[in-house]
Design a protein around this motif. Structure first.
Motif, PDB file in Angstrom:
ATOM      1  N   SER A   1     -66.891   2.752 -46.054  1.00  0.00           N
ATOM      2  CA  SER A   1     -68.093   2.386 -45.327  1.00  0.00           C
ATOM      3  C   SER A   1     -67.939   2.457 -43.653  1.00  0.00           C
ATOM      4  O   SER A   1     -68.740   3.355 -43.097  1.00  0.00           O
ATOM      5  CB  SER A   1     -68.632   1.174 -45.595  1.00  0.00           C
ATOM      6  N   ILE A   2     -66.828   2.126 -43.357  1.00  0.00           N
ATOM      7  CA  ILE A   2     -66.212   2.423 -41.915  1.00  0.00           C
ATOM      8  C   ILE A   2     -66.303   3.550 -41.608  1.00  0.00           C
ATOM      9  O   ILE A   2     -66.489   4.158 -40.552  1.00  0.00           O
ATOM     10  CB  ILE A   2     -64.890   1.643 -41.666  1.00  0.00           C
ATOM     11  N   LEU A   3     -65.510   4.487 -42.539  1.00  0.00           N
ATOM     12  CA  LEU A   3     -65.250   5.835 -42.152  1.00  0.00           C
ATOM     13  C   LEU A   3     -66.670   6.721 -42.187  1.00  0.00           C
ATOM     14  O   LEU A   3     -66.902   7.512 -41.424  1.00  0.00           O
ATOM     15  CB  LEU A   3     -64.361   6.642 -43.143  1.00  0.00           C
ATOM     16  N   GLY A   4     -67.658   6.301 -43.000  1.00  0.00           N
ATOM     17  CA  GLY A   4     -68.781   6.863 -42.925  1.00  0.00           C
ATOM     18  C   GLY A   4     -69.849   6.588 -41.789  1.00  0.00           C
ATOM     19  O   GLY A   4     -70.415   7.428 -41.162  1.00  0.00           O
ATOM     20  N   LYS A   5     -69.743   5.362 -41.433  1.00  0.00           N
ATOM     21  CA  LYS A   5     -70.545   4.979 -40.124  1.00  0.00           C
ATOM     22  C   LYS A   5     -69.799   5.464 -39.098  1.00  0.00           C
ATOM     23  O   LYS A   5     -70.633   5.719 -37.883  1.00  0.00           O
ATOM     24  CB  LYS A   5     -70.647   3.274 -40.114  1.00  0.00           C
ATOM     25  N   LEU A   6     -68.712   5.582 -38.894  1.00  0.00           N
ATOM     26  CA  LEU A   6     -68.065   6.176 -37.384  1.00  0.00           C
ATOM     27  C   LEU A   6     -67.917   7.615 -37.552  1.00  0.00           C
ATOM     28  O   LEU A   6     -67.687   8.266 -36.538  1.00  0.00           O
ATOM     29  CB  LEU A   6     -66.630   5.486 -37.385  1.00  0.00           C
ATOM     30  N   GLY A   7     -68.278   8.244 -38.785  1.00  0.00           N
ATOM     31  CA  GLY A   7     -68.023   9.568 -38.745  1.00  0.00           C
ATOM     32  C   GLY A   7     -66.764  10.131 -38.878  1.00  0.00           C
ATOM     33  O   GLY A   7     -66.585  11.189 -38.305  1.00  0.00           O
TER      34      GLY A   7
END
Length: 213
Positions: A188-194
């Motif tokens: 989720s962190i990777l997705g939100k930060l791109g």
């Protein structure tokens, strides 16, 4: 004594290492055909370094699997690849791999890379060094867009632990959650930060002021 687990090494590479390593204070504690075999042994075997021979697979697919597993954040990894490109070497560094060498490297060089990785150092073949370091850099001046969805309080905690170099199992243990839940938070962190990798997520988190140093 350095304890090494070998993943998918070719018979020639494995034979050379098995002849060389015991005489150099290095013990082969296990071998396996893939990363799944290693993950099953990590909890029951004391491992100092993982040696992965990626000659049978495209480096991109293996690097994606390594990034998803978080293995390189938990254990020092030495990667052998057929003619590693600067781009794949740079990506390997971004996901935490400690050493990248051609599969044609002689056993003495592989041994040196294992020892360096166990000591916390990073090793690249001279032909890839300058190009890979250049490719790994990203312009700090690039403007950052606003996040479409902010990180939750728990995700900020997990990002802080990623900054400290913790893997999924360590994060799960500290937060008293399952490994699967820890993996979900990281994704989720990777997705939100791109971000494509954990290292990139940490770098973006620092730039956005989401991480305390």
């Amino acid at each position: 004594m350095i304890r090494v687990f070998i993943v998918a090494a070719s018979p020639l590479t494995r034979a050379g290492l098995e002849n060389l390593l015991p005489a150099r204070n290095v013990e082969i504690v296990g071998t396996g055909p893939n990363l799944d075999a290693l993950e099953q042994r990590v909890t029951d075997t004391s491992i100092d370094v993982v040696l992965i021979d990626a000659s049978a697979d495209p480096p991109e697919s293996l690097l994606a699997e390594l990034a998803d597993s978080g293995l390189a954040a938990e254990l020092p990894v030495v990667l052998l690849s057929d003619h590693p490109s600067p781009a794949s070497s740079a990506e390997a560094l971004r996901i935490g791999v400690r050493a990248v060498l051609p599969t044609t490297s002689p056993p003495d060089q592989i041994l040196a890379a294992l020892q360096a990785a166990a000591a916390g150092l990073v090793v690249l073949h001279p032909s890839d060094l300058v190009a890979a370091v250049h490719a790994a850099g990203s312009p700090a001046s690039r403007p950052l867009a606003e996040l479409a969805e902010p990180l939750t309080r728990r995700e900020r905690e997990v990002l802080q632990m990623l900054t400290a170099g913790l893997g999924n199992k360590e994060i799960a243990g500290r937060l008293n959650i399952s490994d699967h839940t820890a993996k979900f938070h990281v994704a989720s962190i990777l997705g939100k930060l791109g971000a494509a990798t954990r290292t990139e997520a940490v770098a973006l988190g620092i730039r956005r002021g989401l991480v305390l140093l």
